[in-house]
Scaffold this motif. Structure first.
Motif, PDB file in Angstrom:
ATOM      1  N   GLU A 205       0.742  -1.417  -0.079  1.00 36.00           N
ATOM      2  CA  GLU A 205      -0.063  -0.030  -0.019  1.00 36.00           C
ATOM      3  C   GLU A 205       0.876   1.560   0.191  1.00 36.00           C
ATOM      4  O   GLU A 205       0.897   2.125   1.083  1.00 36.00           O
ATOM      5  CB  GLU A 205      -0.834  -0.016   1.300  1.00 36.00           C
ATOM      6  N   PRO A 206       1.631   1.507  -1.035  1.00 32.16           N
ATOM      7  CA  PRO A 206       2.696   2.723  -1.064  1.00 32.16           C
ATOM      8  C   PRO A 206       1.836   3.928  -1.139  1.00 32.16           C
ATOM      9  O   PRO A 206       0.600   4.438  -1.390  1.00 32.16           O
ATOM     10  CB  PRO A 206       2.973   2.549  -2.525  1.00 32.16           C
TER      11      PRO A 206
ATOM     12  N   THR B 144       2.736  -2.893 -10.506  1.00 34.61           N
ATOM     13  CA  THR B 144       1.712  -2.824  -9.382  1.00 34.61           C
ATOM     14  C   THR B 144       1.245  -4.210  -9.362  1.00 34.61           C
ATOM     15  O   THR B 144       0.688  -4.900 -10.264  1.00 34.61           O
ATOM     16  CB  THR B 144       0.836  -1.722  -9.571  1.00 34.61           C
ATOM     17  N   LEU B 145       1.118  -4.478  -8.145  1.00 33.18           N
ATOM     18  CA  LEU B 145       0.438  -6.101  -7.940  1.00 33.18           C
ATOM     19  C   LEU B 145      -0.703  -5.843  -6.993  1.00 33.18           C
ATOM     20  O   LEU B 145      -0.708  -5.384  -6.014  1.00 33.18           O
ATOM     21  CB  LEU B 145       1.780  -6.901  -7.360  1.00 33.18           C
TER      22      LEU B 145
ATOM     23  N   VAL C 208      -1.967 -10.847  -8.524  1.00 30.06           N
ATOM     24  CA  VAL C 208      -1.886 -10.652 -10.056  1.00 30.06           C
ATOM     25  C   VAL C 208      -1.477  -9.230 -10.286  1.00 30.06           C
ATOM     26  O   VAL C 208      -1.692  -8.444  -9.811  1.00 30.06           O
ATOM     27  CB  VAL C 208      -3.230 -10.897 -10.580  1.00 30.06           C
ATOM     28  N   ASP C 209      -0.535  -9.213 -11.379  1.00 29.05           N
ATOM     29  CA  ASP C 209      -0.015  -8.093 -11.741  1.00 29.05           C
ATOM     30  C   ASP C 209      -1.403  -7.248 -12.307  1.00 29.05           C
ATOM     31  O   ASP C 209      -2.001  -7.616 -13.216  1.00 29.05           O
ATOM     32  CB  ASP C 209       0.971  -8.111 -13.044  1.00 29.05           C
TER      33      ASP C 209
ATOM     34  N   ALA D  24       3.542  -2.274  -4.622  1.00 31.49           N
ATOM     35  CA  ALA D  24       4.269  -1.693  -5.690  1.00 31.49           C
ATOM     36  C   ALA D  24       5.777  -1.953  -5.748  1.00 31.49           C
ATOM     37  O   ALA D  24       6.382  -2.055  -4.402  1.00 31.49           O
ATOM     38  CB  ALA D  24       3.959  -0.009  -5.776  1.00 31.49           C
ATOM     39  N   ALA D  25       6.158  -2.094  -6.884  1.00 32.44           N
ATOM     40  CA  ALA D  25       7.846  -2.284  -7.153  1.00 32.44           C
ATOM     41  C   ALA D  25       8.412  -1.090  -7.386  1.00 32.44           C
ATOM     42  O   ALA D  25       8.100  -0.698  -8.449  1.00 32.44           O
ATOM     43  CB  ALA D  25       7.997  -3.594  -7.893  1.00 32.44           C
ATOM     44  N   PHE D  26       9.282  -0.389  -6.738  1.00 34.00           N
ATOM     45  CA  PHE D  26      10.040   0.514  -7.151  1.00 34.00           C
ATOM     46  C   PHE D  26      11.379   0.054  -7.602  1.00 34.00           C
ATOM     47  O   PHE D  26      12.021  -0.681  -6.616  1.00 34.00           O
ATOM     48  CB  PHE D  26      10.261   1.653  -6.025  1.00 34.00           C
TER      49      PHE D  26
END
Length: 305
Positions: free
Chosen positions: A119-120, A138-139, A275-276, A298-300
């Motif tokens: 939860e960014p 984003t997942l 899921v993506d 989220a992946a940064f």
């Protein structure tokens, strides 16, 4: 003055100290703070490429923060946990641990680093921007109640350890050839997962056609975590795939339903999956099966040279 320990291997006392921090975060947030992959690397003492960064402050007998780097298939995974009592210091603790972690990567020759955040918020985005990281994925975690209104109409059987390993590995790696985490599994990694206490061959549904594994749905039951107030038993669609040779037959929905049917028969009241967000067709399929978005990760990402 904070003191930062960088560990390439974790001893029992290290794991216990970090475990106390993780438990405190879980109680505060209602969820476990590390992903499966990183947690298994931690409790295993650290494999090749591992780095655990433990932050201490005078007057405290527990770590105030922890960060970890672990190897993934095509990138290094990075996660950061700050003790709930010290989150007011996130503006200073966060950059210190992120910079130190990226320095470790730089010292090892560099590579791609993915920082996964639950939860960014704008604060996470600011920390990522300052570190030169950009949001790359984003997942979604999606959930629905069980049992389902529809049920699988195809025949499935339980996975047979030892007999099905090679066939499953081939289908998995073909189906996820372009996937960062799930593709490129090795037999060693697969056997490691089978040794986990939650592994259940009956919850690992196999569908065959023409004498081949055409699809599978591997489920995982999350037992209530005693450190998380109000935690309940959940059933996860852990990995699901259809062999590319059998695409277009509607097996994706059927395999999902087969897993949900198994979980419901075991008395599980809620099913979940990841899921993506960019996989619009999969998200749409899961929505048709009654799933809704429950949370977002989220992946940064940064390329470190």
């Amino acid at each position: 003055m904070r003191r930062l320990e960088i560990k390439r291997q974790m001893e029992r006392t290290d794991i216990a100290s970090v475990g106390e921090l993780l438990d405190a975060a879980a109680r505060a947030d209602g969820r476990r703070p590390l992903s499966d992959h990183l947690y298994l690397d931690l409790v295993g003492g650290g494999t090749d490429g591992f780095a655990g960064l433990v932050a201490w402050e005078p007057g405290h007998d527990h770590p105030v923060a922890y960060a970890q780097i672990s190897k993934g298939n095509d990138a290094l995974a990075f996660e950061l946990v700050v003790h709930p009592h010290h989150r007011y210091e996130m503006a200073t603790i966060g950059p210190e641990l992120i910079d130190a972690a990226l320095d470790v990567v730089r010292g090892e020759g560099g590579g791609n680093v993915n920082w996964w955040v639950y939860e960014p918020t704008s604060a996470h985005t600011t920390l990522a921007d300052d570190a030169g990281m950009v949001q790359s994925r984003t997942l979604y975690q999606m959930r629905r109640s069980l049992p389902t209104e529809r049920h699988a109409t195809i025949a499935t059987r339980s996975f047979v350890p030892g007999d099905d390993d090679e066939a499953w590995l081939s289908v998995n790696n073909r189906a996820f050839a372009d996937h960062a985490e799930q593709g490129g599994w090795t037999m060693e990694l697969f056997c490691q997962r089978q040794r986990e206490p939650w592994f259940d061959p009956d919850g690992f549904r196999i569908h065959e056609r023409d004498g081949r594994v055409a699809g599978f749905c591997w489920t995982k039951v999350h037992t209530p975590d005693p450190t998380v107030e109000g935690d309940k038993e959940l059933g996860e669609i852990y990995v699901i795939a259809v062999d590319p040779d059998f695409h277009g037959l509607g097996l994706g929905s059927e395999m999902t339903l087969s897993g949900l049917d198994h979980l419901a028969a075991a008395g599980i009241g809620t099913g979940l999956l990841y899921v993506d967000a960019s996989n619009e067709s999969a998200v749409a399929m899961y929505r048709r099966l009654g799933f809704e978005v429950y949370s977002t990760n989220a992946a940064f990402t940064a390329r470190i040279d």
